[in-house]
Design a protein around this motif. Structure first.
Motif, mmCIF file in Angstrom:
data_model
loop_
_atom_site.group_PDB
_atom_site.id
_atom_site.type_symbol
_atom_site.label_atom_id
_atom_site.label_comp_id
_atom_site.label_asym_id
_atom_site.label_seq_id
_atom_site.Cartn_x
_atom_site.Cartn_y
_atom_site.Cartn_z
ATOM 1 N N ALA A 1 -23.853 24.324 5.704
ATOM 2 C CA ALA A 1 -24.310 24.564 4.335
ATOM 3 C C ALA A 1 -25.744 25.086 4.304
ATOM 4 C CB ALA A 1 -24.200 23.295 3.509
ATOM 5 N N PHE A 2 -26.544 24.720 5.301
ATOM 6 C CA PHE A 2 -27.935 25.159 5.326
ATOM 7 C C PHE A 2 -28.316 25.555 6.739
ATOM 8 C CE2 PHE A 2 -27.643 22.035 1.906
ATOM 9 C CZ PHE A 2 -28.171 22.752 0.840
ATOM 10 N N LYS B 1 -36.889 15.251 -5.442
ATOM 11 C CA LYS B 1 -36.460 15.092 -4.051
ATOM 12 C C LYS B 1 -35.243 14.163 -3.948
ATOM 13 C CE LYS B 1 -40.771 16.207 -1.672
ATOM 14 N NZ LYS B 1 -41.838 15.724 -0.768
ATOM 15 N N ALA B 2 -35.217 13.153 -4.776
ATOM 16 C CA ALA B 2 -34.069 12.241 -4.769
ATOM 17 C C ALA B 2 -32.812 12.972 -5.234
ATOM 18 C CB ALA B 2 -34.355 11.037 -5.666
ATOM 19 N N LEU B 3 -32.943 13.766 -6.299
ATOM 20 C CA LEU B 3 -31.805 14.535 -6.796
ATOM 21 C C LEU B 3 -31.412 15.612 -5.790
ATOM 22 C CD1 LEU B 3 -29.785 15.166 -9.040
ATOM 23 C CD2 LEU B 3 -31.565 16.555 -10.151
ATOM 24 N N LEU B 4 -32.400 16.232 -5.172
ATOM 25 C CA LEU B 4 -32.134 17.243 -4.158
ATOM 26 C C LEU B 4 -31.281 16.669 -3.027
ATOM 27 C CD1 LEU B 4 -32.602 20.009 -2.796
ATOM 28 C CD2 LEU B 4 -34.761 19.077 -1.903
ATOM 29 N N ALA B 5 -31.599 15.464 -2.587
ATOM 30 C CA ALA B 5 -30.840 14.844 -1.499
ATOM 31 C C ALA B 5 -29.365 14.696 -1.869
ATOM 32 C CB ALA B 5 -31.447 13.481 -1.162
ATOM 33 N N ARG B 6 -29.103 14.406 -3.141
ATOM 34 C CA ARG B 6 -27.712 14.256 -3.575
ATOM 35 C C ARG B 6 -27.002 15.605 -3.579
ATOM 36 N NH1 ARG B 6 -27.923 11.496 -9.184
ATOM 37 N NH2 ARG B 6 -25.652 11.379 -8.895
ATOM 38 N N TYR B 7 -27.713 16.653 -4.004
ATOM 39 C CA TYR B 7 -27.110 17.989 -3.995
ATOM 40 C C TYR B 7 -26.898 18.494 -2.561
ATOM 41 C CZ TYR B 7 -27.044 19.040 -8.999
ATOM 42 O OH TYR B 7 -26.748 19.069 -10.339
ATOM 43 N N VAL B 8 -27.823 18.176 -1.676
ATOM 44 C CA VAL B 8 -27.665 18.567 -0.272
ATOM 45 C C VAL B 8 -26.409 17.913 0.318
ATOM 46 C CG1 VAL B 8 -28.667 18.322 2.040
ATOM 47 C CG2 VAL B 8 -30.097 19.074 0.130
ATOM 48 N N GLU B 9 -26.204 16.659 -0.046
ATOM 49 C CA GLU B 9 -24.995 15.969 0.425
ATOM 50 C C GLU B 9 -23.738 16.649 -0.124
ATOM 51 O OE1 GLU B 9 -23.040 11.453 0.461
ATOM 52 O OE2 GLU B 9 -24.874 11.862 -0.672
ATOM 53 N N ARG B 10 -23.768 17.017 -1.391
ATOM 54 C CA ARG B 10 -22.621 17.715 -1.992
ATOM 55 C C ARG B 10 -22.378 19.055 -1.306
ATOM 56 N NH1 ARG B 10 -21.049 16.813 -7.356
ATOM 57 N NH2 ARG B 10 -19.685 18.614 -7.047
ATOM 58 N N GLU C 1 -23.961 19.363 -12.264
ATOM 59 C CA GLU C 1 -23.178 18.134 -12.482
ATOM 60 C C GLU C 1 -23.992 16.858 -12.261
ATOM 61 O OE1 GLU C 1 -19.880 18.555 -9.874
ATOM 62 O OE2 GLU C 1 -18.955 20.186 -11.023
ATOM 63 N N LEU C 2 -24.961 16.897 -11.367
ATOM 64 C CA LEU C 2 -25.766 15.709 -11.072
ATOM 65 C C LEU C 2 -27.090 15.707 -11.820
ATOM 66 C CD1 LEU C 2 -25.230 15.626 -7.175
ATOM 67 C CD2 LEU C 2 -23.925 14.420 -8.946
ATOM 68 N N GLY C 3 -27.349 16.767 -12.579
ATOM 69 C CA GLY C 3 -28.624 16.918 -13.269
ATOM 70 C C GLY C 3 -29.327 18.180 -12.802
ATOM 71 N N ARG C 4 -30.417 18.515 -13.454
ATOM 72 C CA ARG C 4 -31.145 19.749 -13.139
ATOM 73 C C ARG C 4 -32.366 19.460 -12.283
ATOM 74 N NH1 ARG C 4 -30.093 24.453 -16.011
ATOM 75 N NH2 ARG C 4 -28.402 24.240 -17.543
ATOM 76 N N LEU C 5 -32.515 20.219 -11.215
ATOM 77 C CA LEU C 5 -33.727 20.152 -10.405
ATOM 78 C C LEU C 5 -34.895 20.734 -11.195
ATOM 79 C CD1 LEU C 5 -32.199 21.319 -7.005
ATOM 80 C CD2 LEU C 5 -33.122 19.041 -7.494
ATOM 81 N N GLY C 6 -36.066 20.184 -11.002
ATOM 82 C CA GLY C 6 -37.228 20.593 -11.778
ATOM 83 C C GLY C 6 -37.895 21.851 -11.241
ATOM 84 N N TYR C 7 -38.191 22.760 -12.140
ATOM 85 C CA TYR C 7 -38.911 23.989 -11.804
ATOM 86 C C TYR C 7 -40.018 24.230 -12.823
ATOM 87 C CZ TYR C 7 -35.410 25.773 -8.446
ATOM 88 O OH TYR C 7 -34.584 25.962 -7.364
ATOM 89 N N ARG C 8 -41.005 24.995 -12.425
ATOM 90 C CA ARG C 8 -41.931 25.602 -13.364
ATOM 91 C C ARG C 8 -41.487 27.043 -13.566
ATOM 92 N NH1 ARG C 8 -45.014 22.642 -16.447
ATOM 93 N NH2 ARG C 8 -46.892 23.932 -16.280
ATOM 94 N N LEU D 1 -29.375 25.943 -6.329
ATOM 95 C CA LEU D 1 -28.480 24.976 -5.683
ATOM 96 C C LEU D 1 -27.755 24.121 -6.713
ATOM 97 C CD1 LEU D 1 -27.407 23.398 -3.218
ATOM 98 C CD2 LEU D 1 -29.564 22.108 -3.223
ATOM 99 N N ASP D 2 -28.480 23.606 -7.704
ATOM 100 C CA ASP D 2 -27.846 22.778 -8.722
ATOM 101 C C ASP D 2 -26.915 23.598 -9.603
ATOM 102 O OD1 ASP D 2 -30.005 24.137 -9.766
ATOM 103 O OD2 ASP D 2 -30.853 22.425 -10.849
#
Length: 376
Positions: free
Chosen positions: A371-372, A315-324, A236-243, A229-230
Motif C-alpha cells: 500500500a505504501f 496522526k492517530a487518525l492517519l494510523a487507522r487509515y494506514v491500517e485500512r 469513513e473514519l473522519g477527515r485528516l486535517g489540512y491547511r 488518503l482519507d
C-alpha cells in the motif's frame, strides 16, 4: 494513475516506457496538479495558479530528469519580509541581524550577540516557540516567526512541535539565497508544459474531468492513488486535517513590490505573503503585473488541501487509515496527499521514480507492491 500531478505523470511515464499501458485520470480539467501554470492573456505573465512552486534539489538524477522535459533557467529565491513597518531579508542572516538591531557586527560577533539574547534556560525544545527562543531570542522570534506562524497554522506556536523549526534558518553571513540546494531554477515555459511532455507517450491515456471510484480498482493490474488518503475511503473514519490557501489575485500597472515573495510577519496584516508572479520568470519582461495576496486557513469540504497538519489527533487518525490501506489489494498510495506528508517537488519526483522501479521489480518477480512504498 489517479491524479495527473507530478506523482502520477512521472510514474506513468516510467511504466509506459517499460511497456505498460497506463491510464491517467484527474478530476480537474487540467494536468500538473497544484504545479499548474498558465500564461495570463492580458499581461503575458506566467502565473502559478495554485501558488508559486520553486524547483530546488540536491538530487542530480531528479535535476537531469526534469531537464529532459523542460528547459530550466536559473532562479534564486530571495525572500523579503515586512515587519514593524520595515523590510528585511530572509532567511535571517547577517544583514538582517545588523539591520534589525542597528549594528555592524562581523560573523563571529553576530554569533556571540545572538547567543547572548537567546534563551539559554531552555533545554531540549518541545515546542516551536521553545525552539525559536532558544536559538534567536524573543525579539527576532516575535518579528519574523511568531505572527507568520500563527497565521500559517492557525494555532499558537506553543502548540506546534519543535520539529517544524528544527533547522532554524539563521546565517551569519550575507547569503540571502532561501535554499541551500545545488540545483535551483524554473522551467522556462512553466510546469504545465513540462508535465504535458512527461505524459506524451503512446502507452499513456489521459482522462481529465474524471473522478475515480475505488470500485474501478479491479479493472486494472494495479492502481497508484495520489489523491487524499482519507478521500479514497470516502472519509469513513473522519477527515485528516489540512491547511488550505486563499489567493486574492490583483493586477498592477508596473512593478508592485520589486521581488517575487514578500512575507508579512505582523499579526495585524491578515495575509501571510504577497507573491508577484512576473518575478518568478526574471528572463521575461512585462510592463504589467499579477500578484497574489495569500492567506491560510483550516481546510473544509470542497477546499484544496495544501499542508498536512500532522498534529496528535491527525496522526492517530492517519494510523487507522494506514491500517485500512494495507487491506486494500492492488493499490499503492503515493504523493503528498496519498501519504499525508508535505513533499517538495524534487522529493515527489524521486519517490515516484523509485516507486515505479519497485513496481517493475515486483512484477518481474511475480510479487505485489504494498500500500505504501514510503510509509506515512
Amino acid at each position: 494513475m489517479v491524479g495527473a500531478g507530478l506523482s502520477g505523470a512521472v510514474m506513468a511515464r516510467k511504466l509506459a516506457e517499460a511497456g505498460h499501458l497506463v491510464t491517467v485520470c484527474d478530476e480537474r480539467s487540467h494536468i500538473a496538479g497544484n504545479c499548474y501554470t498558465e500564461r495570463d492573456a492580458d499581461t503575458g505573465v506566467m502565473v502559478h495558479v495554485y501558488g508559486p512552486h520553486i524547483f530546488h534539489t540536491d538530487d542530480e538524477g531528479v535535476w537531469d530528469y526534469v531537464n529532459r522535459f523542460a528547459n530550466f533557467l536559473p532562479f534564486v529565491n530571495r525572500v523579503k519580509t515586512t515587519s514593524g513597518g520595515r523590510v528585511f531579508l530572509l532567511p535571517v542572516n547577517l544583514h538582517t541581524i545588523n539591520q534589525f538591531f542597528n549594528k555592524t557586527l562581523r560573523p563571529d560577533e553576530a554569533k556571540e550577540f545572538i547567543t547572548s539574547i537567546a534563551d539559554q534556560t531552555i533545554g531540549e525544545p518541545k515546542t516551536f516557540e521553545d525552539q525559536a527562543l532558544k536559538f534567536v531570542g524573543r525579539d527576532l522570534y516575535e518579528a519574523f516567526f511568531k505572527g507568520y506562524t500563527m497565521k500559517q497554522w492557525g494555532v499558537e506556536p506553543t502548540q506546534l512541535p519543535a520539529s517544524i523549526l528544527k533547522r532554524l534558518p539563521v546565517r551569519f553571513n550575507y547569503d540571502d539565497n532561501y535554499f541551500f540546494h545545488r540545483f535551483q531554477g524554473m522551467p522556462e515555459n512553466g510546469y504545465t508544459e513540462m508535465v504535458e511532455k512527461i505524459l506524451d507517450h503512446d502507452n499513456i491515456e489521459l482522462k481529465l474531468n474524471t473522478r475515480y471510484s475505488r470500485a474501478e480498482s479491479a479493472s486494472y493490474a494495479h492502481v497508484f492513488y495520489s489523491g487524499p488518503l482519507d478521500g479514497y475511503f470516502d472519509f469513513e473514519l473522519g477527515r485528516l486535517g489540512y491547511r488550505t490557501l486563499d489567493f486574492e489575485r490583483f493586477y498592477y500597472d508596473g512593478d508592485y513590490q520589486g521581488c517575487a515573495v514578500m512575507n508579512y510577519g505582523d499579526l495585524d496584516v491578515p495575509y501571510t505573503r504577497i507573491t508577484e508572479h512576473k518575478h518568478f520568470s526574471p528572463w521575461e519582461k512585462h510592463e504589467k503585473s499579477i500578484c497574489y495576496r495569500e492567506s491560510a486557513r483550516s481546510c473544509e469540504e470542497g477546499d484544496i488541501p495544501y499542508y498536512p497538519i500532522r498534529m496528535a489527533d491527525e496522526k492517530a487518525l492517519l494510523a487507522r487509515y494506514v491500517e485500512r490501506a494495507g487491506q486494500e489489494p492492488g493499490v499503492t498510495f503515493v504523493g503528498r496527499l496519498g501519504t499525508y506528508r508535505y513533499l517538495d517537488m524534487d522529493v515527489t519526483i524521486r519517490e515516484a521514480l523509485d516507486t515505479a522501479d519497485a513496481y517493475l521489480n515486483a512484477s518481474a518477480n511475480a510479487q505485489k507492491l504494498g500500500a505504501f512504498f514510503v510509509s506515512p
